[in-house]
Each structure stands twice: as structure tokens, then as C-alpha cells.
Scaffold this active site. Structure first.
Site, PDB file in Angstrom:
ATOM      1  N   CYS A 113       0.841  -1.162   0.188  1.00 59.33           N
ATOM      2  CA  CYS A 113      -0.028   0.022  -0.059  1.00 59.33           C
ATOM      3  C   CYS A 113       0.639   1.500  -0.100  1.00 59.33           C
ATOM      4  CB  CYS A 113      -0.837   0.131   1.208  1.00 59.33           C
ATOM      5  SG  CYS A 113      -2.165  -1.354   1.251  1.00 59.33           S
ATOM      6  N   HIS A 250      -3.447   7.416   1.938  1.00 58.09           N
ATOM      7  CA  HIS A 250      -3.765   6.030   1.373  1.00 58.09           C
ATOM      8  C   HIS A 250      -5.042   5.772   1.825  1.00 58.09           C
ATOM      9  CE1 HIS A 250      -4.153   1.970   0.337  1.00 58.09           C
ATOM     10  NE2 HIS A 250      -3.759   1.499   1.582  1.00 58.09           N
ATOM     11  N   ASN A 280     -10.108  -0.169  -0.483  1.00 57.23           N
ATOM     12  CA  ASN A 280      -8.707  -0.010  -0.535  1.00 57.23           C
ATOM     13  C   ASN A 280      -8.067  -0.468  -1.940  1.00 57.23           C
ATOM     14  OD1 ASN A 280      -5.989  -0.289  -0.103  1.00 57.23           O
ATOM     15  ND2 ASN A 280      -6.287  -1.105   1.960  1.00 57.23           N
TER      16      ASN A 280
HETATM   17  O1  UT7 Z   1      -4.086  -1.134   3.365  1.00 60.35           O
HETATM   18  C1  UT7 Z   1      -3.257  -1.621   4.083  1.00 60.35           C
HETATM   19  C2  UT7 Z   1      -3.637  -1.252   5.554  1.00 60.35           C
HETATM   20  N1  UT7 Z   1      -4.583  -1.967   5.918  1.00 60.35           N
HETATM   21  C3  UT7 Z   1      -5.259  -1.303   6.629  1.00 60.35           C
HETATM   22  O2  UT7 Z   1      -5.186  -0.291   7.077  1.00 60.35           O
HETATM   23  C4  UT7 Z   1      -6.767  -2.103   7.495  1.00 60.35           C
HETATM   24  C5  UT7 Z   1      -6.501  -2.060   8.816  1.00 60.35           C
HETATM   25  N2  UT7 Z   1      -7.482  -2.547   9.638  1.00 60.35           N
HETATM   26  C6  UT7 Z   1      -8.693  -2.231   9.836  1.00 60.35           C
HETATM   27  O3  UT7 Z   1      -9.019  -1.519   8.914  1.00 60.35           O
HETATM   28  C7  UT7 Z   1      -9.763  -2.815  10.526  1.00 60.35           C
HETATM   29  O4  UT7 Z   1      -9.115  -3.532  11.720  1.00 60.35           O
HETATM   30  C8  UT7 Z   1     -10.935  -3.681   9.838  1.00 60.35           C
HETATM   31  C9  UT7 Z   1     -11.807  -3.067   9.042  1.00 60.35           C
HETATM   32  C10 UT7 Z   1     -10.204  -4.801   9.203  1.00 60.35           C
HETATM   33  C11 UT7 Z   1     -11.603  -4.392  10.867  1.00 60.35           C
HETATM   34  O5  UT7 Z   1     -12.318  -3.534  11.880  1.00 60.35           O
HETATM   35  P1  UT7 Z   1     -12.171  -3.790  13.467  1.00 60.35           P
HETATM   36  O6  UT7 Z   1     -13.113  -2.793  14.024  1.00 60.35           O
HETATM   37  O7  UT7 Z   1     -10.689  -3.920  13.781  1.00 60.35           O
HETATM   38  O8  UT7 Z   1     -12.939  -5.042  13.608  1.00 60.35           O
HETATM   39  P2  UT7 Z   1     -12.418  -6.337  14.390  1.00 60.35           P
HETATM   40  O9  UT7 Z   1     -11.495  -7.167  13.232  1.00 60.35           O
HETATM   41  O10 UT7 Z   1     -12.189  -6.382  15.778  1.00 60.35           O
HETATM   42  O11 UT7 Z   1     -13.809  -7.176  14.296  1.00 60.35           O
HETATM   43  C12 UT7 Z   1     -14.989  -6.993  14.910  1.00 60.35           C
HETATM   44  C13 UT7 Z   1     -16.003  -8.063  14.777  1.00 60.35           C
HETATM   45  C14 UT7 Z   1     -15.528  -9.558  14.666  1.00 60.35           C
HETATM   46  O12 UT7 Z   1     -16.510 -10.137  15.436  1.00 60.35           O
HETATM   47  P3  UT7 Z   1     -16.251 -10.631  16.943  1.00 60.35           P
HETATM   48  O13 UT7 Z   1     -14.966 -11.433  17.004  1.00 60.35           O
HETATM   49  O14 UT7 Z   1     -16.394  -9.400  17.604  1.00 60.35           O
HETATM   50  O15 UT7 Z   1     -17.581 -11.280  17.197  1.00 60.35           O
HETATM   51  C15 UT7 Z   1     -15.371  -9.917  13.372  1.00 60.35           C
HETATM   52  O16 UT7 Z   1     -15.431 -11.392  13.138  1.00 60.35           O
HETATM   53  O17 UT7 Z   1     -16.309  -8.050  13.507  1.00 60.35           O
HETATM   54  C16 UT7 Z   1     -16.448  -9.439  12.749  1.00 60.35           C
HETATM   55  N3  UT7 Z   1     -16.321  -9.047  11.178  1.00 60.35           N
HETATM   56  C17 UT7 Z   1     -17.372  -8.795  10.390  1.00 60.35           C
HETATM   57  N4  UT7 Z   1     -18.582  -8.776  10.584  1.00 60.35           N
HETATM   58  C18 UT7 Z   1     -19.461  -8.357   9.236  1.00 60.35           C
HETATM   59  C19 UT7 Z   1     -15.206  -9.091  10.604  1.00 60.35           C
HETATM   60  N5  UT7 Z   1     -15.509  -8.700   9.215  1.00 60.35           N
HETATM   61  C20 UT7 Z   1     -16.678  -8.579   9.042  1.00 60.35           C
HETATM   62  C21 UT7 Z   1     -17.573  -8.241   8.103  1.00 60.35           C
HETATM   63  N6  UT7 Z   1     -18.528  -8.024   8.328  1.00 60.35           N
HETATM   64  N7  UT7 Z   1     -16.947  -8.083   6.788  1.00 60.35           N
END
Ligand code: UT7
Length: 323
Positions: A113, A250, A280
Site C-alpha cells: 500500500c 492512502h 482500498n
Molecule cells: O492498506 C493496508 C492497511 N490495511 C489497513 O489499514 C486495515 C487495517 N484494519 C482495519 O481497517 C480494521 O481492523 C478492519 C476494518 C479490518 C476491521 O475492523 P475492526 O474494528 O478492527 O474489527 P475486528 O477485526 O475487531 O472485528 C470485529 C468483529 C469481529 O467479530 P467478533 O469477534 O467481535 O464477534 C469480526 O468477526 O467484526 C467481525 N467481522 C465482520 N462482521 C461483518 C469481521 N469482518 C466482518 C465483516 N462483516 N466483513
């Protein structure tokens, strides 16, 4: 002194738009979750015949038109991508071929990225070192082709597209009033390699592999790394957040963008956001956002613009440009 000045910009997107609603039929997710957690509302997905090279060439042609130049005027084609058409040769030489160029030279850069920031910094050195007068710097990706479409934690986040800038050697005074790239700061830390990677490759598995990410871990590091490198760009140029006309980050996640801007004291009105439209697109996200904001009249000649990125590796970097 010689400065690398932006002379033209261009963008290219696949024909097909995929909305969050459509993704609800692919994995267990919801439009509400995706919008709340990321700000993404839709992304573009490459179809048959659309590849990193074809999108990159389209963006390059648009940038050349915008600059009033032809491929004959270009010395170097530099492509930032992690999703090349082939393991080799470089996507850059395929784009060179598509542009009908048989002169000059072309190569790819791989910093995921952060690729576009790395490529701009590299192009700047080639220009200031006298090895090129005009460089096509392209960020082009087809991440849809390395996504695991059964993994809802990653497949909802990424999209395809390409953006390009034409950089040109121009004489400057050596002050921050000059147009062009004023400073560049690159960082990487390979100890974070396993937090965002592709589980395949020519030398390890002999397969292309799929993207894997510990999203929460990436998120945890993102704001600190981004703000740190932007502060370094401010310090190197004696500028502050108040001097900025635009921050073009980004486009990975709206929450990371807003968090970084807030920490730096940059008002959100000065931040270009396209993550809602494109998702992204990795190395393509900054040149796509630049092209959108320059085309709609937000970014104007003479504006002070900060570019920043953070991604797999981890790699991160910032670049201060006077447009
Ligand atoms: O470009 C390169 C750099 N990459 C990034 O910058 C990405 C960085 N990370 C992020 O943007 C975020 O961490 C995400 C958007 C990927 C995830 O957001 P989050 O607030 O960190 O969510 P999480 O991973 O803590 O997940 C929260 C909940 C989980 O459920 P439980 O364990 O709390 O029951 C996940 O299983 O959301 C669930 N979850 C989803 N639910 C619905 C994960 N993906 C999804 C989904 N739809 N697509």
C-alpha cells in the site's frame, strides 16, 4: 536546484462496481458493518480483459493527455504494484509496450500500500540525479484477484484501479515555495511481515496465494506510524499542519484517515477521501484520490499537498509536494 514537478494526472477504474449490498450475498456481512468500520460503500472489480497492466496503461494515457505530452516525452515508466500481470517481466514494461514506447526504461516497485509513495520518492531521485527528465509514476492494482472471497475479514475491504502522475524536471530555487516534491520519508519494519501478507509466491509455494491480514493488529500500528512520518516531513521542511492545503492519505479505512488527521490537527475539510468510492486499492489509492481531487478542482496549482501511506511489510512513508 532540480525539482520533480507534477505535470499531469490520470486515473482508470474497471467497468464493474460492486456495492456492499452485493457483498452481502457473497459472505456473511452487512452494508452497515462495512460502512461503520471502514467507510467503504463500493469498490470496482476488474472483469475479463481488465488487468493491472491494462488499467495502468489507461491511467498513464489519461495522465499524458492531461499533461499535453505523448509517450515520446517519457524517459522512465515506474509502476507500483503488488498484483503484477505476470511474475515477470515487470508490469511497467508491459505498460511501456502498450504505450508504444521502445525507448527509455521501465521497472516495478513493490511496497504494497505504500508503493506509490515509494515510487514517487524513487522517481524524484532519478529526476534529481539526471537519469530521467520525465517519469510516468503509476500505481495499479487488481487486488480482487488475490482475495479469498470466503474470508469476510478481508474481501470486503479491497478494490481494483489505477492512477498515474507525470513528473517533470523543472528548475526550482530550493525553497518550500518551489513546485514539486519537497521532501520524502520512507520507513519499513519487516518484523511485522506476518500481519499483512500473501500466503503464496514463486519461491515459497509456486502459487499466487491469497491476501491474509490481522486487521486489528494493522489498525493498532497505523495511526502512530502515519503521524510519525508526516511529522518527519513537516520537520524537514519547517512546515506545520496549518501550511497544508490538502492531506491525501492512502485510502484503507475512514477511521484510520480521520484518526491520523485529528492527531496531526488537520481539519477534515482538508482531507481527500475516496475510500467510500474505491475501497482500498493499495498502491493505486493515492494517485486515484489525487486525480479525483485535481479533476474536481479541489487541488490547484501551488497547493501544498501531503501524501502518506502505510501497509504490508510494514512499510510506510510520507511525501510533501507543492502541486
Ligand atoms: O492498506 C493496508 C492497511 N490495511 C489497513 O489499514 C486495515 C487495517 N484494519 C482495519 O481497517 C480494521 O481492523 C478492519 C476494518 C479490518 C476491521 O475492523 P475492526 O474494528 O478492527 O474489527 P475486528 O477485526 O475487531 O472485528 C470485529 C468483529 C469481529 O467479530 P467478533 O469477534 O467481535 O464477534 C469480526 O468477526 O467484526 C467481525 N467481522 C465482520 N462482521 C461483518 C469481521 N469482518 C466482518 C465483516 N462483516 N466483513
Amino acid at each position: 536546484m532540480i525539482r520533480s514537478v507534477v505535470r499531469g494526472h490520470g486515473a482508470a477504474l474497471p467497468k464493474r462496481v460492486m456495492t456492499n449490498k452485493e457483498l452481502e450475498g457473497v459472505v456473511e456481512t452487512s452494508d452497515e458493518w462495512i460502512v461503520q468500520r471502514t467507510g467503504i460503500r463500493q469498490r470496482y472489480i476488474a472483469g475479463e480483459g481488465e488487468t493491472t497492466a491494462s488499467l495502468g496503461a489507461q491511467a498513464a494515457r489519461a495522465a499524458l493527455d492531461n499533461a499535453g505530452l505523448t509517450p515520446d516525452d517519457i524517459d522512465l515508466v515506474l509502476v507500483a504494484t503488488s498484483t503484477p500481470d505476470n511474475t515477470f517481466p515487470a508490469t511497467a514494461v508491459d505498460i511501456q509496450r502498450r504505450l508504444g514506447m521502445t525507448h527509455g526504461y521501465a521497472f516495478d516497485m513493490q511496497a504494497v500500500c505504500s508503493g506509490f509513495v515509494y515510487a514517487m520518492a524513487t522517481a524524484d531521485l532519478y529526476i534529481r540525479g539526471g537519469m530521467a527528465k520525465r517519469v510516468l509514476v503509476i500505481g495499479a492494482e487488481t487486488f480482487s484477484r488475490i482475495l479469498d472471497w470466503k474470508d469476510r475479514t478481508t474481501c470486503v475491504l479491497f478494490g481494483d484501479g489505477a492512477g498515474a502522475l507525470v513528473l517533470e524536471a523543472q528548475e526550482g530555487k530550493g525553497t518550500i515555495s518551489d513546485r514539486g516534491i519537497l521532501t520524502a520519508h520512507l520507513r519499513s519494519d519487516g518484523t511485522h511481515k506476518d500481519k499483512l501478507y500473501v500466503d503464496g509466491g514463486p519461491s515459497s509455494t509456486g502459487t499466487v496465494g491469497h491476501l491474509r491480514m490481522e486487521g486489528r493488529e494493522v489498525f493498532k500500528h497505523a495511526v502512530g506510524m502515519i503521524t510519525d512520518v508526516i511529522e518527519a516531513a513537516f520537520a524537514a521542511t519547517g512546515t506545520t499542519a496549518e501550511d497544508l492545503d490538502w492531506l491525501v492519505p492512502h485510502q484503507a479505512n475512514r477511521r484510520i484517515i480521520d484518526g491520523s488527521a485529528k492527531k496531526l490537527g488537520i481539519p477534515l475539510e482538508k482531507v481527500v477521501v475516496t475510500v467510500d468510492l474505491h475501497g482500498n486499492t493499495s498502491a493505486a489509492s493515492i494517485p486515484l484520490a489525487l486525480s479525483v481531487a485535481a479533476s474536481d478542482g479541489r487541488i490547484k496549482k501551488g497547493d501544498l499537498v501531503m501524501l502518506e501511506a502505510m501497509g504490508g511489510g510494514f512499510t510506510w512513508g510520507a511525501l510533501l509536494v507543492r502541486w
